[in-house]
Design a protein around this motif. Sequence first.
Motif, PDB file in Angstrom:
ATOM      1  N   HIS A  55       0.825  -1.212   0.000  1.00 31.89           N
ATOM      2  CA  HIS A  55       0.000   0.000   0.000  1.00 31.89           C
ATOM      3  C   HIS A  55       0.861   1.266   0.000  1.00 31.89           C
ATOM      4  CE1 HIS A  55      -3.721  -2.214   0.276  1.00 31.89           C
ATOM      5  NE2 HIS A  55      -3.086  -3.028   1.100  1.00 31.89           N
ATOM      6  N   GLU A  56       2.098   1.096  -0.449  1.00 21.68           N
ATOM      7  CA  GLU A  56       3.049   2.200  -0.663  1.00 21.68           C
ATOM      8  C   GLU A  56       3.372   2.958   0.616  1.00 21.68           C
ATOM      9  OE1 GLU A  56       0.948   4.061  -3.978  1.00 21.68           O
ATOM     10  OE2 GLU A  56       2.359   3.072  -5.327  1.00 21.68           O
ATOM     11  N   ILE A  57       3.532   2.201   1.699  1.00 18.91           N
ATOM     12  CA  ILE A  57       3.909   2.763   2.991  1.00 18.91           C
ATOM     13  C   ILE A  57       5.244   2.153   3.403  1.00 18.91           C
ATOM     14  CG2 ILE A  57       3.278   3.001   5.423  1.00 18.91           C
ATOM     15  CD1 ILE A  57       0.343   2.548   4.485  1.00 18.91           C
ATOM     16  N   LEU A  58       6.176   3.009   3.751  1.00 14.97           N
ATOM     17  CA  LEU A  58       7.495   2.568   4.191  1.00 14.97           C
ATOM     18  C   LEU A  58       7.601   2.729   5.698  1.00 14.97           C
ATOM     19  CD1 LEU A  58      10.405   1.691   3.461  1.00 14.97           C
ATOM     20  CD2 LEU A  58      10.964   4.122   3.343  1.00 14.97           C
ATOM     21  N   LEU A  59       8.060   1.681   6.365  1.00 14.28           N
ATOM     22  CA  LEU A  59       8.309   1.708   7.800  1.00 14.28           C
ATOM     23  C   LEU A  59       9.789   2.000   8.020  1.00 14.28           C
ATOM     24  CD1 LEU A  59       7.412   0.989  10.775  1.00 14.28           C
ATOM     25  CD2 LEU A  59       8.227  -1.300  10.261  1.00 14.28           C
ATOM     26  N   SER A  60      10.074   2.991   8.838  1.00 19.45           N
ATOM     27  CA  SER A  60      11.447   3.371   9.132  1.00 19.45           C
ATOM     28  C   SER A  60      11.557   3.658  10.619  1.00 19.45           C
ATOM     29  CB  SER A  60      11.812   4.615   8.317  1.00 19.45           C
ATOM     30  OG  SER A  60      13.075   5.102   8.677  1.00 19.45           O
ATOM     31  N   GLN A  61      12.731   3.403  11.204  1.00 17.13           N
ATOM     32  CA  GLN A  61      12.934   3.686  12.625  1.00 17.13           C
ATOM     33  C   GLN A  61      14.253   4.425  12.833  1.00 17.13           C
ATOM     34  OE1 GLN A  61      12.099  -0.246  14.469  1.00 17.13           O
ATOM     35  NE2 GLN A  61      10.452   0.884  15.477  1.00 17.13           N
ATOM     36  N   PRO A  62      14.282   5.722  12.499  1.00 21.86           N
ATOM     37  CA  PRO A  62      15.497   6.496  12.737  1.00 21.86           C
ATOM     38  C   PRO A  62      15.627   6.865  14.212  1.00 21.86           C
ATOM     39  CG  PRO A  62      13.800   7.926  11.887  1.00 21.86           C
ATOM     40  CD  PRO A  62      13.236   6.523  11.864  1.00 21.86           C
ATOM     41  N   THR A  63      16.834   7.184  14.608  1.00 17.93           N
ATOM     42  CA  THR A  63      17.047   7.707  15.952  1.00 17.93           C
ATOM     43  C   THR A  63      17.278   9.208  15.863  1.00 17.93           C
ATOM     44  OG1 THR A  63      19.396   7.174  15.801  1.00 17.93           O
ATOM     45  CG2 THR A  63      17.991   5.580  16.904  1.00 17.93           C
ATOM     46  N   LEU A  64      16.773   9.921  16.816  1.00 14.59           N
ATOM     47  CA  LEU A  64      16.936  11.363  16.915  1.00 14.59           C
ATOM     48  C   LEU A  64      17.517  11.693  18.282  1.00 14.59           C
ATOM     49  CD1 LEU A  64      13.409  12.536  15.682  1.00 14.59           C
ATOM     50  CD2 LEU A  64      15.486  12.343  14.319  1.00 14.59           C
ATOM     51  N   VAL A  65      18.082  12.867  18.402  1.00 10.72           N
ATOM     52  CA  VAL A  65      18.487  13.370  19.708  1.00 10.72           C
ATOM     53  C   VAL A  65      17.610  14.578  20.005  1.00 10.72           C
ATOM     54  CG1 VAL A  65      20.355  14.332  21.080  1.00 10.72           C
ATOM     55  CG2 VAL A  65      20.851  12.535  19.399  1.00 10.72           C
ATOM     56  N   ILE A  66      16.802  14.463  21.055  1.00  7.24           N
ATOM     57  CA  ILE A  66      15.903  15.532  21.470  1.00  7.24           C
ATOM     58  C   ILE A  66      16.229  15.864  22.921  1.00  7.24           C
ATOM     59  CG2 ILE A  66      13.502  16.215  21.829  1.00  7.24           C
ATOM     60  CD1 ILE A  66      12.717  14.287  19.592  1.00  7.24           C
ATOM     61  N   ASP A  67      16.538  17.124  23.160  1.00 13.41           N
ATOM     62  CA  ASP A  67      16.944  17.577  24.492  1.00 13.41           C
ATOM     63  C   ASP A  67      18.099  16.737  25.046  1.00 13.41           C
ATOM     64  OD1 ASP A  67      14.983  19.588  24.518  1.00 13.41           O
ATOM     65  OD2 ASP A  67      13.482  18.223  25.376  1.00 13.41           O
ATOM     66  N   GLY A  68      19.017  16.371  24.159  1.00 13.97           N
ATOM     67  CA  GLY A  68      20.196  15.620  24.558  1.00 13.97           C
ATOM     68  C   GLY A  68      19.968  14.145  24.814  1.00 13.97           C
TER      69      GLY A  68
END
Length: 82
Positions: A55-68
Motif C-alpha cells: 500500500h506504498e507505505i514505508l516503515l522506518s525507525q530512525p534515531t533522533l536526539v531531542i533535548d540531549g
Amino acid sequence: MELNSDKQDKILPALIEARKQITGVVKNEKNPHWGNAYAKLPDVINCVTNDLLEHEILLSQPTLVIDGKPILVTELMHISGQ
C-alpha cells in the motif's frame, strides 16, 4: 525533522487497507522469568512490512536526539509524502 504530517488523506486510507491484511505475529519466544510468550521485534517488523509496502507505505525507525536524549522514532511514510 517533522514528526507529523499536516495532511493524512492519502496515508490513512492506505494504512486502513494494509491493516485489513495484517494477520498478526506469532509469539514464538518464551520469557524464562515470567513464562509468558512474546514475539521478537524483528518478527513483528517482518510481519507487517510486505502489507505496508503493498500500500506504498514505508516503515522506518530512525534515531533522533531531542533535548540531549536519544529517541527511537517509528515513521510510516506514504509515497505521497505524508
